[in-house]
Design a protein around this motif. Structure first.
Motif, short mmCIF file in Angstrom:
data_model
loop_
_atom_site.label_atom_id
_atom_site.label_comp_id
_atom_site.label_asym_id
_atom_site.label_seq_id
_atom_site.Cartn_x
_atom_site.Cartn_y
_atom_site.Cartn_z
N ALA A 60 0.83 -1.21 0.00
CA ALA A 60 0.00 0.00 0.00
C ALA A 60 0.86 1.25 0.00
O ALA A 60 0.57 2.22 -0.72
CB ALA A 60 -0.93 -0.01 1.22
N SER A 61 1.92 1.26 0.81
CA SER A 61 2.82 2.42 0.82
C SER A 61 3.67 2.47 -0.44
O SER A 61 4.03 3.56 -0.91
CB SER A 61 3.72 2.37 2.06
N THR A 62 3.97 1.31 -1.01
CA THR A 62 4.77 1.26 -2.24
C THR A 62 4.08 2.03 -3.36
O THR A 62 4.72 2.76 -4.12
CB THR A 62 5.00 -0.19 -2.68
N LYS A 63 2.78 1.86 -3.47
CA LYS A 63 2.03 2.56 -4.53
C LYS A 63 2.15 4.07 -4.37
O LYS A 63 2.28 4.79 -5.36
CB LYS A 63 0.57 2.12 -4.51
N LEU A 64 2.12 4.54 -3.14
CA LEU A 64 2.28 5.98 -2.90
C LEU A 64 3.68 6.44 -3.31
O LEU A 64 3.85 7.51 -3.90
CB LEU A 64 2.03 6.30 -1.43
N ILE A 65 4.69 5.64 -2.98
CA ILE A 65 6.07 5.99 -3.34
C ILE A 65 6.23 6.02 -4.86
O ILE A 65 6.82 6.96 -5.42
CB ILE A 65 7.06 4.99 -2.71
N MET A 66 5.69 5.04 -5.54
CA MET A 66 5.80 4.99 -6.99
C MET A 66 5.11 6.20 -7.63
O MET A 66 5.58 6.74 -8.63
CB MET A 66 5.21 3.69 -7.54
N GLN A 67 4.01 6.62 -7.02
CA GLN A 67 3.25 7.75 -7.57
C GLN A 67 3.97 9.07 -7.36
O GLN A 67 4.07 9.89 -8.29
CB GLN A 67 1.87 7.80 -6.90
N HIS A 68 4.48 9.30 -6.14
CA HIS A 68 5.00 10.63 -5.80
C HIS A 68 6.51 10.77 -5.95
O HIS A 68 7.00 11.88 -6.18
CB HIS A 68 4.59 10.98 -4.37
N VAL A 69 7.26 9.68 -5.79
CA VAL A 69 8.72 9.74 -5.90
C VAL A 69 9.18 9.38 -7.30
O VAL A 69 10.18 9.89 -7.80
CB VAL A 69 9.38 8.83 -4.84
N ASP A 70 8.46 8.44 -7.94
CA ASP A 70 8.68 8.07 -9.34
C ASP A 70 10.10 7.60 -9.61
O ASP A 70 10.81 8.15 -10.46
CB ASP A 70 8.35 9.26 -10.24
N PRO A 71 10.56 6.54 -8.92
CA PRO A 71 11.91 6.02 -9.18
C PRO A 71 11.96 5.19 -10.47
O PRO A 71 10.92 4.72 -10.96
CB PRO A 71 12.17 5.13 -7.96
N ALA A 72 13.16 5.00 -10.98
CA ALA A 72 13.34 4.11 -12.13
C ALA A 72 13.20 2.66 -11.71
O ALA A 72 12.75 1.81 -12.48
CB ALA A 72 14.70 4.34 -12.78
N GLN A 73 13.61 2.36 -10.47
CA GLN A 73 13.54 1.00 -9.95
C GLN A 73 13.29 1.06 -8.45
O GLN A 73 13.87 1.89 -7.75
CB GLN A 73 14.86 0.25 -10.21
N LEU A 74 12.41 0.21 -7.96
CA LEU A 74 12.17 0.09 -6.52
C LEU A 74 12.21 -1.37 -6.12
O LEU A 74 11.58 -2.22 -6.76
CB LEU A 74 10.82 0.70 -6.13
N VAL A 75 12.96 -1.64 -5.08
CA VAL A 75 12.96 -2.96 -4.45
C VAL A 75 12.32 -2.81 -3.07
O VAL A 75 12.77 -2.01 -2.25
CB VAL A 75 14.39 -3.52 -4.30
N GLY A 76 11.25 -3.55 -2.84
CA GLY A 76 10.60 -3.54 -1.54
C GLY A 76 10.92 -4.81 -0.79
O GLY A 76 10.85 -5.90 -1.36
N ILE A 77 11.29 -4.67 0.47
CA ILE A 77 11.59 -5.85 1.28
C ILE A 77 10.70 -5.85 2.52
O ILE A 77 10.30 -4.82 3.04
CB ILE A 77 13.07 -5.91 1.71
N ASP A 78 10.41 -7.07 2.99
CA ASP A 78 9.63 -7.25 4.21
C ASP A 78 9.98 -8.62 4.78
O ASP A 78 10.22 -9.56 4.02
CB ASP A 78 8.13 -7.17 3.90
N PRO A 79 10.01 -8.74 6.12
CA PRO A 79 10.33 -10.04 6.70
C PRO A 79 9.22 -11.07 6.55
O PRO A 79 9.46 -12.27 6.73
CB PRO A 79 10.58 -9.72 8.19
N SER A 80 8.00 -10.63 6.21
CA SER A 80 6.87 -11.55 6.07
C SER A 80 6.73 -12.02 4.63
O SER A 80 6.45 -11.21 3.74
CB SER A 80 5.57 -10.86 6.51
N PRO A 81 6.88 -13.31 4.36
CA PRO A 81 6.65 -13.81 3.00
C PRO A 81 5.24 -13.52 2.50
O PRO A 81 5.04 -13.30 1.30
CB PRO A 81 6.90 -15.32 3.12
N VAL A 82 4.27 -13.53 3.41
CA VAL A 82 2.89 -13.24 3.03
C VAL A 82 2.77 -11.81 2.52
O VAL A 82 2.16 -11.54 1.49
CB VAL A 82 1.93 -13.49 4.20
#
Length: 269
Positions: A60-82
């Motif tokens: 959910a936060s990733t979508k906001l980052i992609m919209q407002h920061v607009d990076p060429a590449q984003l890697v998102g990490i989380d300890p939960s596989p789910v």
């Protein structure tokens, strides 16, 4: 006692689904969207920038980052596989975003690779922010930026008067869902000690009265976690929920918290 999200890998699927719903509600609220747009608009990246999102959750936060920061590449990490799976589904239509299992202290990413490390409502759940800051510095390129956005949870209030019993539900949130409610107050000194140059600490007030969907989910999850920890009984949990909904219905609900955005830079090596 560590907060529930600090033990995210231990949580059953129904708890993860509940957290994910709360993330979606918070990210879709106009008040939080306005705050996110405001702080993310201050992030200036070079062309072709690579971003690491620490604690991406369900995306959910990733979508906001992609919209407002607009990076060429984003890697998102989380300890939960789910959550990693959920985030991949959330951002399936955006080829710039990819996701992997990892945590703030052990990201699994290469040295000096990213132009920005961003953590959106993550540091209040970390057991050791110093390890996370050291890891952020390792994966940032010289001159790269660190952006940490989180609630100053110690300011969370739903009280209408001194001794308001509903404030006990907010206390349950702090005891059971938030590991470090004061961390944003400590971070300026911690990031400096970690070798960053502190750039700014900006406040963002968050107040909800007529449509407090996120705060209702937060209070309910905190009270239910308190019941699971045998602090209170289910009857009291239900009464908190009823009272919060009663206040919304009659227009007397008030909930507020201060959010802070810290920005820092890794000096050129």
């Amino acid at each position: 006692m560590t907060g529930l999200l600090a033990r995210i890998k231990e949580q059953p699927r129904e708890v993860l689904d509940s957290i994910a719903r709360s993330m979606n509600v918070r990210a879709s609220e106009p008040a939080m969207q306005a705050i996110s747009a405001r702080y993310m608009a201050q992030i200036i990246l070079p062309k072709g920038a690579r971003v690491l999102e620490v604690g991406c959750g369900n995306g959910a936060s990733t979508k906001l980052i992609m919209q407002h920061v607009d990076p060429a590449q984003l890697v998102g990490i989380d300890p939960s596989p789910v959550f990693v799976e959920m985030a991949g589904a959330t951002c399936a239509g955006d080829p710039r975003a990819s996701f992997a299992i990892g945590d703030a202290a052990v990201t699994g990413q290469a040295d000096a690779f990213f132009d920005l490390v961003i953590a959106h409502t993550v540091y209040s759940h970390l057991v050791d922010p110093r390890e996370a800051l050291a890891e952020a510095r390792r994966v940032l390129r010289p001159g790269g930026q660190l952006v940490i956005f989180d609630g100053d949870f110690a300011t969370l209030t739903v009280a209408l008067f001194e001794g308001d019993p509903l404030q006990s539900a907010a206390g349950a949130v702090l005891r059971n869902l938030v590991h470090a409610p004061y961390v944003m107050r400590r971070l300026p000194a911690l990031v400096t000690a970690a070798g960053f140059s502190l750039q700014s600490v900006e406040p963002h007030g968050y107040v909800q009265t007529t449509n407090p969907a996120y705060l209702l989910t937060l209070l309910s999850r905190g009270a239910n976690a308190a019941a699971q920890a045998s602090e209170i009984g289910q009857e009291l949990v239900d009464s908190f929920d009823r009272e919060a909904l009663r206040r919304v219905a009659n227009g007397s609900f008030y909930g507020a918290m201060l959010f802070l955005c810290l920005t820092a830079r890794k000096d050129g090596d």
